[in-house]
Structure formats: C-alpha cells, structure tokens
Design a protein around this motif. Structure first.
Motif, PDB file in Angstrom:
ATOM      1  N   ALA A  72     -11.287  12.025  -3.565  1.00 21.14           N
ATOM      2  CA  ALA A  72     -11.275  10.526  -4.478  1.00 21.14           C
ATOM      3  C   ALA A  72     -12.910   9.824  -4.303  1.00 21.14           C
ATOM      4  CB  ALA A  72     -10.255   9.646  -4.080  1.00 21.14           C
ATOM      5  N   SER A  73     -13.083  10.016  -3.010  1.00 19.70           N
ATOM      6  CA  SER A  73     -14.605   9.331  -2.539  1.00 19.70           C
ATOM      7  C   SER A  73     -15.650   9.951  -3.379  1.00 19.70           C
ATOM      8  CB  SER A  73     -15.012   9.361  -1.223  1.00 19.70           C
ATOM      9  OG  SER A  73     -13.922   8.802  -0.643  1.00 19.70           O
ATOM     10  N   ALA A  74     -15.586  11.550  -3.573  1.00 22.32           N
ATOM     11  CA  ALA A  74     -16.657  12.021  -4.504  1.00 22.32           C
ATOM     12  C   ALA A  74     -16.656  11.416  -5.845  1.00 22.32           C
ATOM     13  CB  ALA A  74     -16.351  13.437  -4.581  1.00 22.32           C
ATOM     14  N   GLN A 111      -6.349   3.358  -3.476  1.00 23.88           N
ATOM     15  CA  GLN A 111      -6.089   2.358  -4.687  1.00 23.88           C
ATOM     16  C   GLN A 111      -7.284   1.693  -4.986  1.00 23.88           C
ATOM     17  OE1 GLN A 111      -3.233   1.541  -6.045  1.00 23.88           O
ATOM     18  NE2 GLN A 111      -2.616   3.444  -5.362  1.00 23.88           N
ATOM     19  N   MET A 112      -8.148   1.484  -3.995  1.00 22.59           N
ATOM     20  CA  MET A 112      -9.627   0.950  -4.174  1.00 22.59           C
ATOM     21  C   MET A 112     -10.517   1.821  -4.867  1.00 22.59           C
ATOM     22  SD  MET A 112     -10.467  -1.221  -0.714  1.00 22.59           S
ATOM     23  CE  MET A 112     -12.197  -1.179  -1.338  1.00 22.59           C
ATOM     24  N   ALA A 113     -10.383   3.213  -4.623  1.00 20.13           N
ATOM     25  CA  ALA A 113     -11.239   4.514  -5.106  1.00 20.13           C
ATOM     26  C   ALA A 113     -10.865   4.405  -6.556  1.00 20.13           C
ATOM     27  CB  ALA A 113     -10.904   5.563  -4.546  1.00 20.13           C
ATOM     28  N   TYR A 114      -9.369   4.413  -6.737  1.00 20.83           N
ATOM     29  CA  TYR A 114      -8.986   4.670  -8.248  1.00 20.83           C
ATOM     30  C   TYR A 114      -9.361   3.376  -9.091  1.00 20.83           C
ATOM     31  CZ  TYR A 114      -5.822   8.154  -6.206  1.00 20.83           C
ATOM     32  OH  TYR A 114      -5.380   9.339  -5.471  1.00 20.83           O
ATOM     33  N   PHE A 115      -9.494   2.079  -8.604  1.00 26.37           N
ATOM     34  CA  PHE A 115      -9.611   0.960  -9.264  1.00 26.37           C
ATOM     35  C   PHE A 115     -11.098   0.950  -9.758  1.00 26.37           C
ATOM     36  CE2 PHE A 115     -11.235  -3.505  -9.414  1.00 26.37           C
ATOM     37  CZ  PHE A 115     -10.434  -3.833 -10.283  1.00 26.37           C
ATOM     38  N   PHE A 116     -11.841   1.179  -8.746  1.00 24.14           N
ATOM     39  CA  PHE A 116     -13.320   1.303  -9.021  1.00 24.14           C
ATOM     40  C   PHE A 116     -13.787   2.416  -9.989  1.00 24.14           C
ATOM     41  CE2 PHE A 116     -13.490  -1.627  -5.478  1.00 24.14           C
ATOM     42  CZ  PHE A 116     -14.089  -2.548  -5.876  1.00 24.14           C
ATOM     43  N   ILE A 186       2.520  -5.622 -11.254  1.00 19.42           N
ATOM     44  CA  ILE A 186       1.519  -5.149 -10.490  1.00 19.42           C
ATOM     45  C   ILE A 186       0.504  -4.031 -10.983  1.00 19.42           C
ATOM     46  CG2 ILE A 186       0.877  -3.865  -8.178  1.00 19.42           C
ATOM     47  CD1 ILE A 186       3.470  -5.210  -6.951  1.00 19.42           C
ATOM     48  N   ASN A 187       1.249  -3.075 -11.601  1.00 17.55           N
ATOM     49  CA  ASN A 187       0.344  -2.132 -12.663  1.00 17.55           C
ATOM     50  C   ASN A 187      -0.523  -2.748 -13.755  1.00 17.55           C
ATOM     51  OD1 ASN A 187       1.004   0.810 -11.684  1.00 17.55           O
ATOM     52  ND2 ASN A 187       2.676  -0.290 -11.135  1.00 17.55           N
ATOM     53  N   VAL A 188       0.314  -3.824 -14.444  1.00 15.25           N
ATOM     54  CA  VAL A 188      -0.561  -4.502 -15.310  1.00 15.25           C
ATOM     55  C   VAL A 188      -1.652  -5.217 -14.990  1.00 15.25           C
ATOM     56  CG1 VAL A 188      -0.483  -6.120 -17.258  1.00 15.25           C
ATOM     57  CG2 VAL A 188       1.540  -4.653 -17.147  1.00 15.25           C
ATOM     58  N   LEU A 189      -1.422  -5.762 -13.978  1.00 17.57           N
ATOM     59  CA  LEU A 189      -2.636  -6.533 -13.209  1.00 17.57           C
ATOM     60  C   LEU A 189      -3.675  -5.436 -12.756  1.00 17.57           C
ATOM     61  CD1 LEU A 189      -0.973  -9.485 -11.196  1.00 17.57           C
ATOM     62  CD2 LEU A 189      -2.053  -9.580 -13.517  1.00 17.57           C
ATOM     63  N   TYR A 190      -3.242  -4.280 -12.345  1.00 18.01           N
ATOM     64  CA  TYR A 190      -4.035  -3.468 -11.433  1.00 18.01           C
ATOM     65  C   TYR A 190      -5.051  -2.820 -12.618  1.00 18.01           C
ATOM     66  CZ  TYR A 190      -5.596   0.599  -8.873  1.00 18.01           C
ATOM     67  OH  TYR A 190      -6.161   1.658  -8.470  1.00 18.01           O
ATOM     68  N   PHE A 191      -4.350  -2.140 -13.856  1.00 20.60           N
ATOM     69  CA  PHE A 191      -4.983  -1.355 -14.613  1.00 20.60           C
ATOM     70  C   PHE A 191      -5.805  -2.473 -15.671  1.00 20.60           C
ATOM     71  CE2 PHE A 191      -1.850   1.824 -13.352  1.00 20.60           C
ATOM     72  CZ  PHE A 191      -2.590   2.940 -12.862  1.00 20.60           C
ATOM     73  N   GLY A 192      -5.230  -3.405 -15.963  1.00 18.67           N
ATOM     74  CA  GLY A 192      -5.750  -4.434 -16.974  1.00 18.67           C
ATOM     75  C   GLY A 192      -7.049  -5.007 -16.216  1.00 18.67           C
ATOM     76  N   GLY A 193      -6.788  -5.321 -14.961  1.00 19.27           N
ATOM     77  CA  GLY A 193      -8.002  -6.007 -14.445  1.00 19.27           C
ATOM     78  C   GLY A 193      -9.136  -4.965 -14.207  1.00 19.27           C
ATOM     79  N   ALA A 194      -8.914  -3.727 -14.095  1.00 21.13           N
ATOM     80  CA  ALA A 194      -9.987  -2.823 -13.902  1.00 21.13           C
ATOM     81  C   ALA A 194     -10.528  -2.622 -15.163  1.00 21.13           C
ATOM     82  CB  ALA A 194      -9.401  -1.261 -13.305  1.00 21.13           C
TER      83      ALA A 194
END
Length: 462
Positions: A72-74, A111-116, A186-194
């Motif tokens: 994920a970091s890569a 979660q941070m890695a996926y978001f960014f 939570i998922n709407v805010l997560y993916f929508g925010g990204a």
C-alpha cells in the motif's frame, strides 16, 4: 429529463472532461519520503495494536501484515507517475485486504493510504475522461461490495427477529440497519471526499499554471513595451538631432557663403554673416547637448546643473524660420490661419513641437536641395471644422537641384511624426511646379481652450 441533463452538464464542467491541460507529474524525493513515512507509521501502529491483542485470531503472521502495508505504501510512491493505475490498484488492494484480513484493512494507516491513492488518482490523472471511467468502475465495485455486505446484515437481522432473538431496540432502528446506514454514510464521505478533493486539487493546479503563464506573458509584453518605448525614444531623439543639425548647418552654409563673397568688399556684411554663423553654431551645440544629455541621464534623474534648460520649440516660433538672413536667396512667407481666432493658442505643447520640426525640416530641404527662390509656410488651426484639425503646409516654386539629393531621413522623420499622431501626410511635387509638404493632425473634440498665445509676426517675402 431536463434537470438530469443540466446535472450531467454541471458534473462534466466540474470534472473538466473536455479540458486538454495535462498536469505534469513524476516520481520525486518527496514521494519516497511519503511512502517510507506511511510504511513506518503503519508498521508501528500494527505492532502496537498487536501488543494489546487486537490481532489475536486474525489471519496472517506479522510479515504478511507488513507486506500488505508495504504494498500500500509503494502505491503512494508512484501515485503521481501512474495515477489511474494506482487508483485501480488501491481499489483492488482494499477489496482483497478487506476480504482476507478485514481487521488490518480497517486500521488508520491503510485507510489513509487508500484515501490518498484515490485522491492522487483524481488529482494527477492526465485524461479527465479516463479518470471518470476508472473512478466510476472502482466506485461501482465498492458500492456492490457494500451492498452485498448490507444485504447480508439485513438478512441476519430478519432471521434474528423471526427467531425472537432480538427483543430490545434501544434506538429507532435495529442494530443491523443502523450499522448498515452508518457504514454507508462513512463510505460516501470517505470515497466522495477523496474524489471531490482530488478534483479540487487538480483545478487549483490548473489555475495556478494558467496564472503563471499569464504572468509570464505579461512579463514578456512588459519587456516588449519597454523595448519599444526605448526604440521610439531613440527614433524621436534621432529625428530631433537630424532636424537640428540639418537646419543649423544649412543656415551656417548660407551665411558662410555670403561672408566669403563679401570678403574684402564689405567688412560690415562679413561681420554680420560671421555673427549669424556664430549664433547658429551655438544654437546647434546647445540643442545637441540637450539631446545628448537626455540620452546619458538615467531614467527618472533630473538634468544636471550644467545642462541646457531651454524648452522645446513650439508653433509660435515657426515665424522665426521664415526670417531672412544675409545672403539667403530664399524668401519665405508665413501665414497663420485660425478658426476661431486664438485657436492656435490651445494646441498641446507636444503637437506644437511637431509642427515646428516639420516646418524646420521642410524649409531646410528647400534651402539645400531646391532651386526655389520663394517658399510659403501656412499654419491652419480649425476647431470649428468637423473633425477639428491643425495643419501645416510648406510650398516652394523650385525644382530639385542637381547633385544635392539627401538621405531621405528628414522626410522619413516627418512621416514618423505624423504616424505617431495619426496625421494625414501629403509630400510630393505640385502640378503647378514646385514641391509641397503638408501634414494635417486631427484635434480632439471639445479640447479645453487655453489662453491664446500672441500671434507671431508674419515674415513675408522681401
């Protein structure tokens, strides 16, 4: 249907699907730092959670968990080089980790890695249409995955109700239904925010690039305008210098010839001619010093104490150009025509200088290059006409003198002065004989009237 069409148009405008701008990207030292920091934070977090028993009974050993965090970091290291690929791989990574090791997938580092990764995929994608396609596929897949989980949770709640296993409902909804809705939010805010955050970042980068390009264009235009201003000033000074030298040298030549012819016969005439030569030479030197001082003085500096401070010549001094001098075969007349009376006194100083220099050049050319014995200067200022104008005309009765053709710079200077003020120029031989130089300058309507200057005395032919 109309509302749906407008919504799709606004979405296409927001995501700039037709924009051809490509945000430059690549792999830099900062990307390596981000990847290393994410990996270190993830490993430390997982090991701390392992120490408090969070990962008891979780599938996989420590090195498997570290490998998941490392992959994920890569993705974050290469997120700007291959943004859409990273976005798709982040979605697949999230799904596989969520199915195989859900406890690890739910931790903050991943979660941070996926978001960014999703954020960067939208923010750095080269093609906005391809970005929307990839985001749509990933979001649809995630929605189906969540829907499958939601339907499973709802089935469990229904089964528990039928069996009578759930008797107490502390809230408005059942525990499973509430959990489903909370997870969906939570998922709407997560993916929508990204996605929205990535698009805002892309638009901000595009705006910054355009502003930088505009600033560079303005800087180039400013430099070009400065260079043009310097060139125009040099041309102006060249015209002034040509007019000054040509006029005074012409007068000096006439006076010197007259003095030579009177030498030994009329000492008083010789003295007068030499005095006029001296005066003309001094005037020429003074004007040249003023022009050279303008070239040497830095921009914005005041003239030096020893620099001449005489004002630029104006239209009121045109009459002096018609005054006869000793030995001059040319007789020059001067007429001033004003409508209404005193209109010439309202002429701007710069325009008055241009009128004077044009007449000076024309009269000098007649003396040097023509067989004419008579010339006529007419200055017309008409503020009643539509449109109002100021016109100067110099005519003579001669023809070109053999062997005295000039460089043409003088008449070129006349045309340049006229072009600078959008004047009409008529230069050439007359049908009745002789030569004409006529320049008509347009005057602004409704110009404030200045106090009329005293009309200069006319110098007629002798």
């Amino acid at each position: 249907m109309v509302a749906r069409g407008r919504l799709s148009e606004r979405a296409a405008e927001f995501f700039a699907v037709d924009d051809q701008w490509v945000r430059p990207g690549g792999i830099g030292p900062q990307d390596l730092v981000v990847g290393a920091a994410t990996f270190a934070f993830g490993v430390v977090s997982v090991e701390l959670l392992r120490s408090v028993g969070t990962f008891e009974g979780v599938r996989g050993t420590w090195w498997v968990h570290w490998l998941v965090i490392a992959t994920a970091s890569a993705l974050l290291v290469v997120r700007r080089r291959w943004p859409l690929t990273v976005l798709a791989l982040a979605g697949a990574h999230m799904f596989l980790t969520g199915v195989l090791i859900p406890t690890l997938m739910g931790q903050v580092p991943l979660q941070m890695a996926y978001f960014f990764a999703i954020f960067s995929g939208v923010a750095w994608a080269r093609s906005r249409r391809q970005m929307l396609a990839v985001v749509g596929v990933v979001m649809a897949f995630m929605a189906l995955w969540l829907a499958w989980q939601f339907s499973l949770g709802r089935s469990l709640e229904t089964l528990a109700d039928e069996l009578g296993l759930v008797d107490d409902r502390p809230g408005l909804l059942g525990p499973a239904t509430a959990a489903v809705l909370l997870t969906a939010l939570i998922n709407v805010l997560y993916f929508g925010g990204a996605v929205l955050g990535g698009q805002v970042a892309w638009r901000s980068a595009r705006q910054t690039t355009r502003l930088a390009a505009q600033a560079a264009t303005i800087a180039r235009q400013t430099a070009a305008l400065q260079e043009r201003a310097v060139l125009e000033e040099r041309l102006r000074i060249a015209r002034e210098l040509h007019d000054v030298v040509a006029h005074h040298v012409s007068v000096i030549g006439v006076q010197a010839a007259a003095g030579r012819r009177m030498l030994g016969r009329d000492e008083q005439s010789v003295a007068t001619a030499l005095a006029q030569v001296e005066e003309s030479s001094r005037d020429a030197v003074d004007e040249m010093r003023r022009l050279v001082g303008t070239l040497r003085a830095p921009a914005g500096d005041a003239p030096s104490a020893g620099a001449p401070r005489a004002p630029e010549p104006s239209w009121s001094e045109i009459g002096a150009l018609a005054e006869p001098s000793l030995g001059d075969r040319l007789r020059v007349g001067y007429d001033l025509v004003e409508s209404p009376p005193g209109a010439a006194g309202t002429l701007p100083a710069a325009l008055g200088t241009s009128l004077y220099r044009i007449v000076q050049e024309a009269v000098t050319n007649v003396r040097r290059h023509s067989t004419a014995t008579r010339a006529q200067i007419v200055l017309r200022v008409d503020r009643v006409a539509t449109p109002p104008y100021a016109e100067v005309e110099v005519t003579d009765d001669g023809r070109p003198r053999n062997g005295t053709s000039g460089s043409g710079l003088g008449l070129l200077g006349v045309r340049e002065r006229a072009a600078a003020r959008r004047a009409v120029v008529d230069i050439g031989p007359r049908s009745v004989g002789g030569f004409r130089v006529r320049v008509r300058f347009p005057l602004a309507d409704g110009s404030p009237a200045a106090a009329p200057a005293p009309a200069p005395a006319e110098a007629g032919a002798e």
